[in-house]
Design a protein around this motif. Structure first.
Motif, PDB file in Angstrom:
ATOM      1  N   PRO A   1      -1.489 -25.816  23.333  1.00  0.00           N
ATOM      2  CA  PRO A   1      -1.023 -27.093  22.773  1.00  0.00           C
ATOM      3  C   PRO A   1      -0.137 -26.869  21.551  1.00  0.00           C
ATOM      4  O   PRO A   1      -0.299 -25.898  20.806  1.00  0.00           O
ATOM      5  CB  PRO A   1      -2.327 -27.799  22.377  1.00  0.00           C
ATOM      6  CG  PRO A   1      -3.402 -27.117  23.156  1.00  0.00           C
ATOM      7  CD  PRO A   1      -2.961 -25.704  23.340  1.00  0.00           C
TER       8      PRO A   1
ATOM      9  N   GLY B   1       1.202 -29.284  30.790  1.00  0.00           N
ATOM     10  CA  GLY B   1       0.131 -28.298  30.670  1.00  0.00           C
ATOM     11  C   GLY B   1      -0.249 -27.683  31.997  1.00  0.00           C
ATOM     12  O   GLY B   1      -1.310 -27.076  32.116  1.00  0.00           O
TER      13      GLY B   1
ATOM     14  N   PRO C   1      -3.007 -28.203  36.852  1.00  0.00           N
ATOM     15  CA  PRO C   1      -3.207 -28.477  35.422  1.00  0.00           C
ATOM     16  C   PRO C   1      -4.134 -27.435  34.795  1.00  0.00           C
ATOM     17  O   PRO C   1      -5.165 -27.063  35.383  1.00  0.00           O
ATOM     18  CB  PRO C   1      -3.849 -29.869  35.413  1.00  0.00           C
ATOM     19  CG  PRO C   1      -3.419 -30.487  36.715  1.00  0.00           C
ATOM     20  CD  PRO C   1      -3.400 -29.354  37.684  1.00  0.00           C
TER      21      PRO C   1
ATOM     22  N   GLU D   1      -5.945 -28.544  28.292  1.00  0.00           N
ATOM     23  CA  GLU D   1      -6.666 -29.789  28.099  1.00  0.00           C
ATOM     24  C   GLU D   1      -5.947 -30.727  27.132  1.00  0.00           C
ATOM     25  O   GLU D   1      -6.165 -31.934  27.165  1.00  0.00           O
ATOM     26  CB  GLU D   1      -8.085 -29.505  27.601  1.00  0.00           C
ATOM     27  CG  GLU D   1      -8.927 -28.747  28.627  1.00  0.00           C
ATOM     28  CD  GLU D   1     -10.406 -28.809  28.348  1.00  0.00           C
ATOM     29  OE1 GLU D   1     -10.793 -29.197  27.219  1.00  0.00           O
ATOM     30  OE2 GLU D   1     -11.184 -28.484  29.255  1.00  0.00           O
ATOM     31  N   GLN D   2      -5.114 -30.184  26.250  1.00  0.00           N
ATOM     32  CA  GLN D   2      -4.334 -30.998  25.330  1.00  0.00           C
ATOM     33  C   GLN D   2      -2.909 -30.455  25.259  1.00  0.00           C
ATOM     34  O   GLN D   2      -2.673 -29.267  25.499  1.00  0.00           O
ATOM     35  CB  GLN D   2      -4.962 -31.008  23.931  1.00  0.00           C
ATOM     36  CG  GLN D   2      -6.287 -31.760  23.877  1.00  0.00           C
ATOM     37  CD  GLN D   2      -6.778 -31.918  22.453  1.00  0.00           C
ATOM     38  OE1 GLN D   2      -7.129 -30.950  21.802  1.00  0.00           O
ATOM     39  NE2 GLN D   2      -6.808 -33.158  21.970  1.00  0.00           N
ATOM     40  N   LEU D   3      -1.985 -31.338  24.912  1.00  0.00           N
ATOM     41  CA  LEU D   3      -0.568 -30.968  24.841  1.00  0.00           C
ATOM     42  C   LEU D   3      -0.038 -30.994  23.419  1.00  0.00           C
ATOM     43  O   LEU D   3       0.757 -30.139  23.033  1.00  0.00           O
ATOM     44  CB  LEU D   3       0.256 -31.911  25.711  1.00  0.00           C
ATOM     45  CG  LEU D   3      -0.139 -31.961  27.186  1.00  0.00           C
ATOM     46  CD1 LEU D   3       0.637 -33.049  27.899  1.00  0.00           C
ATOM     47  CD2 LEU D   3       0.058 -30.614  27.856  1.00  0.00           C
TER      48      LEU D   3
ATOM     49  N   THR E   1      -2.547 -32.291  32.412  1.00  0.00           N
ATOM     50  CA  THR E   1      -3.705 -31.753  31.697  1.00  0.00           C
ATOM     51  C   THR E   1      -4.924 -31.646  32.607  1.00  0.00           C
ATOM     52  O   THR E   1      -5.049 -32.355  33.610  1.00  0.00           O
ATOM     53  CB  THR E   1      -4.076 -32.621  30.488  1.00  0.00           C
ATOM     54  OG1 THR E   1      -4.345 -33.966  30.924  1.00  0.00           O
ATOM     55  CG2 THR E   1      -2.964 -32.616  29.454  1.00  0.00           C
TER      56      THR E   1
ATOM     57  N   TRP F   1      -9.447 -31.189  32.299  1.00  0.00           N
ATOM     58  CA  TRP F   1     -10.573 -31.453  31.403  1.00  0.00           C
ATOM     59  C   TRP F   1     -11.837 -30.908  32.055  1.00  0.00           C
ATOM     60  O   TRP F   1     -12.225 -31.347  33.136  1.00  0.00           O
ATOM     61  CB  TRP F   1     -10.712 -32.949  31.120  1.00  0.00           C
ATOM     62  CG  TRP F   1     -11.661 -33.233  29.988  1.00  0.00           C
ATOM     63  CD1 TRP F   1     -11.740 -32.577  28.792  1.00  0.00           C
ATOM     64  CD2 TRP F   1     -12.665 -34.256  29.954  1.00  0.00           C
ATOM     65  NE1 TRP F   1     -12.723 -33.124  28.013  1.00  0.00           N
ATOM     66  CE2 TRP F   1     -13.304 -34.145  28.693  1.00  0.00           C
ATOM     67  CE3 TRP F   1     -13.078 -35.227  30.852  1.00  0.00           C
ATOM     68  CZ2 TRP F   1     -14.340 -34.995  28.313  1.00  0.00           C
ATOM     69  CZ3 TRP F   1     -14.106 -36.076  30.486  1.00  0.00           C
ATOM     70  CH2 TRP F   1     -14.732 -35.967  29.226  1.00  0.00           C
TER      71      TRP F   1
ATOM     72  N   ALA G   1      -4.690 -36.117  25.911  1.00  0.00           N
ATOM     73  CA  ALA G   1      -3.549 -35.196  25.962  1.00  0.00           C
ATOM     74  C   ALA G   1      -2.873 -35.081  24.604  1.00  0.00           C
ATOM     75  O   ALA G   1      -2.411 -34.005  24.215  1.00  0.00           O
ATOM     76  CB  ALA G   1      -2.543 -35.670  27.009  1.00  0.00           C
TER      77      ALA G   1
ATOM     78  N   LEU H   1      -2.614 -37.015  34.008  1.00  0.00           N
ATOM     79  CA  LEU H   1      -3.525 -36.479  33.006  1.00  0.00           C
ATOM     80  C   LEU H   1      -4.956 -36.549  33.514  1.00  0.00           C
ATOM     81  O   LEU H   1      -5.354 -37.527  34.139  1.00  0.00           O
ATOM     82  CB  LEU H   1      -3.396 -37.259  31.702  1.00  0.00           C
ATOM     83  CG  LEU H   1      -1.983 -37.315  31.104  1.00  0.00           C
ATOM     84  CD1 LEU H   1      -1.950 -38.233  29.890  1.00  0.00           C
ATOM     85  CD2 LEU H   1      -1.495 -35.920  30.731  1.00  0.00           C
TER      86      LEU H   1
END
Length: 610
Positions: A74, A103, A267, A270-272, A296, A298, A337, A356
């Motif tokens: 990220p 991601g 994907p 988990e975060q961008l 993303t 998760w 995200a 996402l």
């Protein structure tokens, strides 16, 4: 101020004569000069911005050329990435460009008979994949309506389902307004044991108010919706399974895909984008415009904690709770995200959030002044926008989020995986405008504000909540006990309102047009068009509510009159809407050419005129 919105709508300040533009591209290099002829990477541009700011330079723009920027980690921003007060650093699309921060990885596969096989970078089972931009879900079993709940998991699991399961499969079920996922940790002759503390928290009862009705031990339990992350090969076209021991994903293509070259978007991150300031050193004066955030993953639902919401994407974790819901404090929040913690004057304008696994964006942790405007949210596993916090009376008042604007966004087809999520969810906020959003196609509520039920005492826990001119339809399609607009908690008197919204429940599931739940106090609800349902304020511990001048085709009877609730006049039993209602209907929803907010961002204390 257009349409009476209760926030400052100042134009962004013009660039100063010493303004500088840095150019980045998906193929940019770390040693690029960051000009149009030699674009650099996102990370190099970030380093250049920090250097320029340390030199006292203002009005910096980072311009993203067209294409997909595949992130390996990220983007992390802190106070050193900030603009100066009154001079923002802008991260924006180049003219005509549509940059995507992704991601995900593009993974090429091979044919294995009628199946496609893909080597995975880890033994994780992805929660979804993408083929030609379309989400594909893991293979699922049929429902198990007769699965029996016990302290360790589920019994009386039919053989046909049991034989398709493995350790790591997920049991998915919902009860009323809650959606649950716990992983299988052991298989028996006719049963599965589920992960702890996930399963304990799923079945945990409440101190009062009977929250057991919204769990598998309650009277509404109707069995398991499905199991996923199955063993063996996928049986139905469009589904996949994962051999975690050998890191292989197997997909059964749809007939129209069978002749295609096997490839998927997988994907991974988990975060961008994470903006993480502190109360003493906030990240501030940043604008992100014209950027798509996508791709993303998760992984938390597959953990021992699983996915156990209290409500609307706020989760119960660990073994620390003896009962629910207490006051809703100490909950974790579904991942997003994009996350902003302790931000000041942060703007996301004309962005897109799509593809996402969890939520879109969260503005919380003592953020003061932030806006999400003119943006698109779709194909999201969790909620669209989160704002605010769950602590009603923090020791440091500065840690309570304030001055948030969420306006002129299109939000639909979110909460696809975590069905208890909503389009816009706000906890406790001092100063919140949710205005002119168009919201549709949701399993649960559209807009939800407030927290705490009747556990927070009699002092106000929020102020200046303005829900204005939104258009909401096709909600409550799967879950229960919600509505197009849902409120909680006590506001500062004379500051909060729900005005000029259009809620159309005629093609929705069972729910309320406007739902003033539990301890909703000091709200004015005026000049809303409510079709196919009505307004609910059922709790005797809600009050000081003014519900007047609304139009409905419903009978429009007071749900609970109460000594401090004003329920008239309203216009009920309507077959056709009068001109004033049609004008409200015409003006509601996202506007095509809304002006971007300028800085600083401040929400007026008082509501706009109804």
């Amino acid at each position: 101020m257009r349409h009476g919105l209760a926030f400052a709508a100042l134009l962004l300040l013009p660039l100063a004569s010493h303004a500088q533009t840095l150019h980045v591209a998906p193929g940019g290099t770390a040693n690029g000069t960051c000009d149009a002829s030699s674009p650099c990477t996102l990370q190099s541009a970030q380093a250049r911005v920090r250097t320029l700011r340390a030199q006292g330079r203002n009005d910096i723009t980072v311009q993203l050329q067209d294409g997909t920027y595949r992130l390996q980690q990220p983007l992390q921003f802190d106070a050193s990435d900030s603009g100066s007060y009154g001079h923002s650093v802008r991260w924006q699309a180049a003219p005509g460009a549509h940059p995507v921060l992704s991601g995900s990885q593009l993974v090429q596969g091979t044919r294995n008979g009628v199946l496609w096989s893909f080597a995975l970078p880890s033994n994780d089972a992805p929660s979804s994949i993408y083929i030609d931009g379309q989400r594909r879900w893991p293979s699922r079993t049929e429902a198990c309506p007769h699965c029996v709940v016990d302290a360790k998991g589920l019994s009386k699991v039919p053989p046909a389902i049991l034989h398709s399961l493995r350790v790591g499969s997920l049991a998915v079920m919902h009860e009323r307004w809650r959606d649950f996922r716990c992983s299988v940790v052991a298989l028996g002759r006719d049963r599965v044991d589920l992960a702890q503390p996930c399963w304990r928290n799923v079945t945990l009862d409440s101190v009062k108010n009977g929250w057991s009705v919204a769990s598998p031990v309650g009277k509404y339990y109707a069995g398991v919706d499905w199991f996923e992350n199955l063993a063996g090969d996928p049986s139905a076209p469009g589904g996949y399974t994962v051999d975690t021991a050998h890191h292989v994903l197997r997909y059964r293509p749809l007939p129209a895909e069978a002749a295609h070259a096997p490839s998927i978007e997988l994907p991974v991150l988990e975060q961008l984008l994470v903006l993480n300031g502190t109360l003493k050193a906030p990240v501030h004066d940043l604008v992100f415009s014209g950027i798509t955030f996508a791709g993303t993953e998760w992984r938390k639902p597959a953990s021992a904690d699983g996915y156990v919401p209290l409500q609307a994407g706020y989760l119960v974790d660990g073994n620390s709770r003896a009962a629910l819901p207490d006051n809703g404090e100490g909950m974790t929040r579904i991942a997003s995200a994009v996350a902003v913690e302790a931000g000041r004057d942060i703007v996301f304008d004309r962005d897109s959030f799509q593809h996402l696994a969890a939520a879109g964006i969260a503005l919380a942790g003592g953020t003061h002044g932030a806006a999400v405007t003119n943006s698109r949210f779709t194909d999201i596993g969790g909620g669209g926008v989160f704002a605010g916090d769950t602590e009603g009376h923090p020791v440091d008042p500065a840690s309570k989020t304030s001055d948030i604007v969420i306006a002129d966004n299109h939000i639909d087809h979110v909460a696809l995986a975590y069905r208890d999520n909503v389009a816009i969810m706000a906890g406790f906020v001092n100063g919140l405008v949710i205005a002119h959003n168009t919201i549709s196609d949701l399993p649960y509520s559209g807009i939800s504000v407030g927290w705490g039920w009747d556990y927070e005492g009699e002092a106000p826990v929020q102020s200046s909540i303005h829900i204005v001119a939104n258009r909401i339809e096709r909600v409550m399609l799967q879950l229960a006990d919600g509505g197009a607009i849902y409120t909680q908690a006590q506001s500062t008197p004379g500051t909060s309102c729900v005005v000029r919204n259009v809620t159309d429940m005629r093609h929705s599931g069972e729910g309320n047009g406007i739902y003033l739940d539990e301890h909703s106090t000091y709200f004015d609800v005026e000049r809303n068009v409510v079709l196919g349902a009505w307004i609910s304020a059922w709790a005797s511990w809600s009050g000081h509510l003014r519900i007047t001048g609304n139009w409905t085709d419903d009978a429009g009877k007071p749900h609970n009159a109460g000594p401090t609730k004003v329920w008239s006049p309203n216009f009920t039993h309507l077959i056709t809407l009068p001109a004033a209602a049609l004008a409200v209907q015409q003006a509601a929803g996202a506007r095509d050419h809304a002006i971007a907010l300028g800085l600083p961002i401040h929400v007026n204390r008082m509501c706009p005129a109804p």
